[in-house]
Design a protein around this motif. Structure first.
Motif, PDB file in Angstrom:
ATOM      1  N   THR A  42      26.911  45.069  73.182  1.00 11.96           N
ATOM      2  CA  THR A  42      26.047  44.381  74.136  1.00 11.96           C
ATOM      3  C   THR A  42      24.677  45.052  74.174  1.00 11.96           C
ATOM      4  OG1 THR A  42      26.821  45.769  75.965  1.00 11.96           O
ATOM      5  CG2 THR A  42      28.014  43.702  75.566  1.00 11.96           C
ATOM      6  N   VAL A  43      23.744  44.407  74.846  1.00  7.67           N
ATOM      7  CA  VAL A  43      22.421  44.999  75.009  1.00  7.67           C
ATOM      8  C   VAL A  43      22.534  46.234  75.900  1.00  7.67           C
ATOM      9  CG1 VAL A  43      21.259  42.776  74.726  1.00  7.67           C
ATOM     10  CG2 VAL A  43      21.902  43.554  77.012  1.00  7.67           C
ATOM     11  N   LYS A  44      21.568  47.113  75.795  1.00  7.10           N
ATOM     12  CA  LYS A  44      21.557  48.321  76.610  1.00  7.10           C
ATOM     13  C   LYS A  44      21.456  47.943  78.084  1.00  7.10           C
ATOM     14  CE  LYS A  44      19.266  52.797  77.017  1.00  7.10           C
ATOM     15  NZ  LYS A  44      18.167  53.671  76.512  1.00  7.10           N
ATOM     16  N   LYS A  75      27.099  34.659  79.107  1.00 11.70           N
ATOM     17  CA  LYS A  75      26.383  33.977  80.192  1.00 11.70           C
ATOM     18  C   LYS A  75      25.097  34.709  80.539  1.00 11.70           C
ATOM     19  CE  LYS A  75      30.201  31.673  82.586  1.00 11.70           C
ATOM     20  NZ  LYS A  75      31.090  31.707  83.772  1.00 11.70           N
ATOM     21  N   ARG A  76      25.154  36.039  80.483  1.00  9.72           N
ATOM     22  CA  ARG A  76      23.971  36.840  80.827  1.00  9.72           C
ATOM     23  C   ARG A  76      23.114  37.146  79.604  1.00  9.72           C
ATOM     24  NH1 ARG A  76      28.060  39.309  84.229  1.00  9.72           N
ATOM     25  NH2 ARG A  76      28.428  40.937  82.674  1.00  9.72           N
ATOM     26  N   GLN A  77      23.469  36.551  78.471  1.00  9.12           N
ATOM     27  CA  GLN A  77      22.777  36.761  77.197  1.00  9.12           C
ATOM     28  C   GLN A  77      22.704  38.258  76.846  1.00  9.12           C
ATOM     29  OE1 GLN A  77      19.285  33.953  78.187  1.00  9.12           O
ATOM     30  NE2 GLN A  77      19.701  33.512  76.036  1.00  9.12           N
ATOM     31  N   GLU A  78      23.819  38.947  77.097  1.00  9.09           N
ATOM     32  CA  GLU A  78      23.922  40.376  76.806  1.00  9.09           C
ATOM     33  C   GLU A  78      24.752  40.644  75.545  1.00  9.09           C
ATOM     34  OE1 GLU A  78      23.725  41.946  81.445  1.00  9.09           O
ATOM     35  OE2 GLU A  78      25.658  41.752  80.433  1.00  9.09           O
ATOM     36  N   LEU A  79      25.354  39.611  74.992  1.00  8.87           N
ATOM     37  CA  LEU A  79      26.215  39.772  73.826  1.00  8.87           C
ATOM     38  C   LEU A  79      25.378  39.875  72.558  1.00  8.87           C
ATOM     39  CD1 LEU A  79      29.188  39.708  72.763  1.00  8.87           C
ATOM     40  CD2 LEU A  79      28.918  37.224  72.537  1.00  8.87           C
ATOM     41  N   GLU A  80      25.653  40.891  71.728  1.00 10.20           N
ATOM     42  CA  GLU A  80      24.899  41.073  70.492  1.00 10.20           C
ATOM     43  C   GLU A  80      25.751  40.990  69.233  1.00 10.20           C
ATOM     44  OE1 GLU A  80      22.730  44.783  70.776  1.00 10.20           O
ATOM     45  OE2 GLU A  80      20.937  43.690  71.477  1.00 10.20           O
ATOM     46  N   ARG A  81      26.954  41.540  69.296  1.00 10.21           N
ATOM     47  CA  ARG A  81      27.763  41.624  68.083  1.00 10.21           C
ATOM     48  C   ARG A  81      29.232  41.761  68.435  1.00 10.21           C
ATOM     49  NH1 ARG A  81      27.515  46.832  64.448  1.00 10.21           N
ATOM     50  NH2 ARG A  81      25.955  47.318  66.022  1.00 10.21           N
ATOM     51  N   VAL A  82      30.079  41.193  67.584  1.00  8.38           N
ATOM     52  CA  VAL A  82      31.530  41.349  67.713  1.00  8.38           C
ATOM     53  C   VAL A  82      32.060  41.801  66.362  1.00  8.38           C
ATOM     54  CG1 VAL A  82      33.730  40.209  68.184  1.00  8.38           C
ATOM     55  CG2 VAL A  82      31.691  39.552  69.487  1.00  8.38           C
ATOM     56  N   ALA A  83      32.892  42.835  66.357  1.00  9.40           N
ATOM     57  CA  ALA A  83      33.500  43.325  65.114  1.00  9.40           C
ATOM     58  C   ALA A  83      35.017  43.352  65.272  1.00  9.40           C
ATOM     59  CB  ALA A  83      32.985  44.714  64.761  1.00  9.40           C
ATOM     60  N   ILE A  84      35.703  42.863  64.257  1.00  9.16           N
ATOM     61  CA  ILE A  84      37.165  42.874  64.230  1.00  9.16           C
ATOM     62  C   ILE A  84      37.592  43.795  63.097  1.00  9.16           C
ATOM     63  CG2 ILE A  84      39.254  41.486  63.957  1.00  9.16           C
ATOM     64  CD1 ILE A  84      37.475  39.051  64.839  1.00  9.16           C
TER      65      ILE A  84
END
Length: 207
Positions: free
Chosen positions: A158-160, A73-82
């Motif tokens: 997430t973003v810094k 929602k805050r456009q802070e997501l950058e990457r997800v790793a499983i």
């Protein structure tokens, strides 16, 4: 003259979070992290999905997805790793990485709100099916895993300066795969809500 109202269609972050929820479940199912009997059918966004039935795992995933939704929602997501890890050796044997670029909420009029919401759901369904097919196809080339010796961890980047959740442990990076590694690229996904670039890395089997 009647006032024309504008609305913000804020479903994009929810769709992004749901996308990762069912990506995770499909990987856990196809890679034999949990047996078939541990999954059940769950209805979401007009589709039937396979979802874990184990209450403890389900609660973990739901909590994780709620937090991903907030970051999206805050456009802070950058990457997800499983990361799939050997229980015996604690060694990472497989890692699925998804680079994410979320898009802002769409602003539209009352006349187009319902139409656009329907289009976004159709878009979600189409891209979700596409991802499931890719996971199924890549599963055919990946090494067979011992279903009694695999566990998983999820790493979210997430973003810094992004707001931290007290339940999550900060870490510099997900563990890497040691030794000879192979890679397989998935087709990029581009929806009305996000762009996703993804690949899987796996330990080269020893013959």
């Amino acid at each position: 003259m009647a006032e024309k109202l504008e609305f913000t269609l804020s479903g994009s972050s929810s769709h992004t979070a749901k996308l990762f929820k069912y990506i995770l479940y499909n990987i856990l199912l196809q890679r034999n992290v949990y047996p078939d009997d541990d999954f059940e059918i769950e209805r979401c966004e007009g589709m039937n999905h396979m979802a874990i039935s184990d209450p403890e795992v389900k609660q973990y995933v739901e909590t994780l997805i709620q937090q991903i939704d907030q970051w999206a929602k805050r456009q802070e997501l950058e990457r997800v790793a499983i990361a799939l890890t050997s229980v015996d050796t604690l060694e990472v044997i497989e890692r699925w990485t998804f680079f994410v670029k979320t898009k802002g909420d769409a602003v539209m009029t009352e006349d187009t709100l319902s139409e656009q919401a329907g289009r976004r759901q159709q878009d979600f369904q189409s891209q979700m099916r596409r991802l499931i097919v890719q996971i199924l196809n890549i599963n055919n080339i990946l090494p067979i895993l011992d279903p009694n010796n695999v566990t998983f961890e999820v790493y979210v980047y997430t973003v810094k300066g992004a707001e931290e959740h007290p339940r999550w442990m900060r870490t510099d990076d997900a563990p890497i795969i040691q030794g000879d590694t192979e890679h397989a690229r998935l087709t990029d996904i581009d929806t009305a809500d996000c762009n996703v670039r993804s690949f899987v890395s796996y330990k080269k089997p020893a013959f």
